[in-house]
Design an enzyme around this catalytic site. Structure first.
Site, PDB file in Angstrom:
ATOM      1  N   LYS A   1       6.117 -34.779 -16.021  1.00  0.00           N
ATOM      2  CA  LYS A   1       6.290 -36.007 -16.525  1.00  0.00           C
ATOM      3  C   LYS A   1       6.872 -36.972 -15.238  1.00  0.00           C
ATOM      4  CE  LYS A   1       6.598 -39.963 -18.947  1.00  0.00           C
ATOM      5  NZ  LYS A   1       5.392 -40.699 -19.514  1.00  0.00           N
TER       6      LYS A   1
ATOM      7  N   LYS B   1      14.066 -46.387 -14.219  1.00  0.00           N
ATOM      8  CA  LYS B   1      14.513 -45.237 -14.356  1.00  0.00           C
ATOM      9  C   LYS B   1      13.887 -44.052 -14.212  1.00  0.00           C
ATOM     10  CE  LYS B   1      13.724 -43.498 -18.436  1.00  0.00           C
ATOM     11  NZ  LYS B   1      13.108 -42.869 -19.260  1.00  0.00           N
TER      12      LYS B   1
HETATM   13  P1  NAD Z   1      12.430 -48.289 -26.765  1.00  0.00           P
HETATM   14  O1  NAD Z   1      13.629 -48.680 -26.004  1.00  0.00           O
HETATM   15  O2  NAD Z   1      11.243 -49.041 -27.268  1.00  0.00           O
HETATM   16  O3  NAD Z   1      12.663 -47.276 -27.804  1.00  0.00           O
HETATM   17  C1  NAD Z   1      14.151 -46.554 -27.968  1.00  0.00           C
HETATM   18  C2  NAD Z   1      14.708 -46.484 -29.162  1.00  0.00           C
HETATM   19  O4  NAD Z   1      16.012 -45.825 -29.191  1.00  0.00           O
HETATM   20  C3  NAD Z   1      15.270 -47.987 -29.455  1.00  0.00           C
HETATM   21  O5  NAD Z   1      14.679 -48.346 -30.714  1.00  0.00           O
HETATM   22  C4  NAD Z   1      16.736 -47.931 -29.353  1.00  0.00           C
HETATM   23  O6  NAD Z   1      17.385 -48.811 -30.263  1.00  0.00           O
HETATM   24  C5  NAD Z   1      16.903 -46.366 -29.780  1.00  0.00           C
HETATM   25  N1  NAD Z   1      18.205 -45.824 -29.149  1.00  0.00           N
HETATM   26  C6  NAD Z   1      18.789 -45.744 -28.362  1.00  0.00           C
HETATM   27  N2  NAD Z   1      19.913 -45.127 -28.296  1.00  0.00           N
HETATM   28  C7  NAD Z   1      20.097 -44.612 -29.495  1.00  0.00           C
HETATM   29  C8  NAD Z   1      21.002 -43.847 -30.218  1.00  0.00           C
HETATM   30  N3  NAD Z   1      22.044 -43.470 -29.552  1.00  0.00           N
HETATM   31  N4  NAD Z   1      20.861 -43.465 -31.649  1.00  0.00           N
HETATM   32  C9  NAD Z   1      19.538 -43.847 -32.056  1.00  0.00           C
HETATM   33  N5  NAD Z   1      18.846 -44.566 -31.648  1.00  0.00           N
HETATM   34  C10 NAD Z   1      18.843 -45.113 -30.341  1.00  0.00           C
HETATM   35  O7  NAD Z   1      11.704 -47.099 -25.705  1.00  0.00           O
HETATM   36  P2  NAD Z   1      10.039 -46.344 -25.871  1.00  0.00           P
HETATM   37  O8  NAD Z   1       9.233 -47.460 -24.967  1.00  0.00           O
HETATM   38  O9  NAD Z   1       9.861 -46.108 -27.146  1.00  0.00           O
HETATM   39  O10 NAD Z   1      10.462 -45.318 -24.892  1.00  0.00           O
HETATM   40  C11 NAD Z   1      11.199 -43.987 -25.293  1.00  0.00           C
HETATM   41  C12 NAD Z   1      11.257 -42.751 -24.153  1.00  0.00           C
HETATM   42  O11 NAD Z   1       9.897 -42.459 -24.273  1.00  0.00           O
HETATM   43  C13 NAD Z   1      11.659 -43.212 -22.971  1.00  0.00           C
HETATM   44  O12 NAD Z   1      12.384 -42.078 -22.453  1.00  0.00           O
HETATM   45  C14 NAD Z   1      10.371 -43.716 -22.138  1.00  0.00           C
HETATM   46  O13 NAD Z   1      10.606 -43.583 -20.717  1.00  0.00           O
HETATM   47  C15 NAD Z   1       9.165 -42.558 -22.865  1.00  0.00           C
HETATM   48  N6  NAD Z   1       8.013 -43.196 -22.724  1.00  0.00           N
HETATM   49  C16 NAD Z   1       7.704 -44.497 -23.045  1.00  0.00           C
HETATM   50  C17 NAD Z   1       6.325 -44.949 -23.042  1.00  0.00           C
HETATM   51  C18 NAD Z   1       5.867 -46.332 -23.615  1.00  0.00           C
HETATM   52  O14 NAD Z   1       4.760 -46.431 -23.065  1.00  0.00           O
HETATM   53  N7  NAD Z   1       6.592 -47.129 -23.968  1.00  0.00           N
HETATM   54  C19 NAD Z   1       5.367 -43.944 -22.823  1.00  0.00           C
HETATM   55  C20 NAD Z   1       5.634 -42.666 -22.320  1.00  0.00           C
HETATM   56  C21 NAD Z   1       6.889 -42.312 -22.429  1.00  0.00           C
END
Ligand code: NAD
Length: 296
Positions: free
Chosen positions: A175, A243
């Site tokens: 990744k 990050k």
């Molecule tokens: P996001 O910030 O939209 O979602 C993360 C969620 O986790 C939020 O709703 C937040 O409230 C929740 N959260 C944080 N700490 C928490 C806890 N202790 N308990 C419960 N909930 C908690 O982020 P995202 O875009 O969905 O990304 C999530 C992961 O996926 C990241 O590591 C990101 O790098 C990866 N990712 C994102 C994408 C993208 O296009 N958005 C694509 C591939 C990978």
């Protein structure tokens, strides 16, 4: 909960976790979601999933736990905290971490989970919000062959390319390479668009022909239209890609690998964030190129 269904707990219902949880419901799983801000469970509940009150509440009766959280410290807290997965999940249950975190943290957490007989698989995803909604994510999976096979039906319900790439942590390493390529490609597309603009060429026509040749790539297909219109609603937030580029640069350094272009893009992403654009889509790198070129 219905007893004949496999129960999947999904922790973290953000941009990615929410549509993934919905797709698990559509695939026939009993899905229980938990998010720190409660409103984010709404889409899941509307589709027939359930909302939990805490991580412990979500995982204690689950067969499979999926985490989709922002960063390494978030995953560490949810896995190791008193109310967390290791303390509350059932022995022999399967924990799939779909978040993007540091490979070394992933390895350590898998080892700690294993001591409590919780089977750990790292399964970070690529494909963005659209891929999460369409259940067409590309998923790079690390873990033992048996655990990865056990995780495969759940992963197949949210992705279309699921590849076992090695032992625990290997998914996160792949990744990191993915994020290096994506950031570099966005920067080049941004530079090309500003260049075309400066020459008065119609960017939409240019993208159409570029996409059909050797320069064709997914960023052109999925992001160029927004970059031309300067619409940068996330998608994938600059904060998260910043990050990830931190993960890439430190993992490259630890391995003694030079990533000169990656290092420059990491600096540019950091600068974009420092200018207050952390919550925009990563394709907002275009704003920085505009600015560096005196064209904003
Ligand atoms: P996001 O910030 O939209 O979602 C993360 C969620 O986790 C939020 O709703 C937040 O409230 C929740 N959260 C944080 N700490 C928490 C806890 N202790 N308990 C419960 N909930 C908690 O982020 P995202 O875009 O969905 O990304 C999530 C992961 O996926 C990241 O590591 C990101 O790098 C990866 N990712 C994102 C994408 C993208 O296009 N958005 C694509 C591939 C990978």
């Amino acid at each position: 909960m219905s007893s004949d269904k496999t129960t999947v707990a999904v922790i973290g219902l953000g941009i990615m976790g929410s549509p993934m949880a919905v797709n698990l419901v559509k695939a026939g799983y009993d899905v229980v979601g938990y998010n720190r801000s409660k409103a984010k469970t709404e889409a899941l509940v509307a589709q027939g999933g359930r909302a939990a009150e805490s991580v412990a509440d979500a995982v204690s009766a689950a067969d499979v736990v999926v985490t989709m959280l922002p960063d390494s410290p978030d995953v560490e807290a949810v896995v190791l905290g008193e109310e967390g997965i290791v303390a509350n999940a059932r022995p022999r249950s399967l924990w799939i971490d779909a978040s993007t975190i540091r490979p070394d943290v992933s390895v350590r957490l898998a080892e700690l989970a294993g001591r409590r007989a919780i089977r750990a698989v790292d399964a970070p995803v690529s494909g963005g919000e659209a891929g999460a909604i369409e259940a067409s994510l590309s998923i790079m999976v690390g873990g033992s062959a048996d655990d990865v096979e056990a995780a495969r039906p759940v992963l197949d319900a949210v992705g279309s390319t699921v590849v076992h790439v090695g032992p625990a942590g290997a998914g996160q390493t792949v990744k990191a390479a993915n994020q290096l390529i994506v950031a570099g490609t966005i920067e080049l597309v941004a530079e090309a668009l500003v260049f075309l603009d400066a020459h008065g060429v119609d960017a939409e026509a240019a993208v159409k022909v570029l996409a059909g040749g050797l320069a064709g790539n997914r960023i052109l297909d999925r992001k160029a239209a927004g970059m031309i219109a300067r619409e940068f609603a996330p998608g994938f937030r600059v904060d998260l890609h910043h990050k990830d580029l931190g993960i890439v640069t430190s993992a490259a350094r630890e391995a003694g690998v030079a990533i000169p272009l990656g290092a420059v893009v990491a600096q540019l992403m950091g600068a974009l964030r420092a200018r207050g654009h952390g919550s925009l889509d990563h394709s907002a790198l275009r704003l920085l190129v505009d600015e560096l070129s005196g064209r904003n």
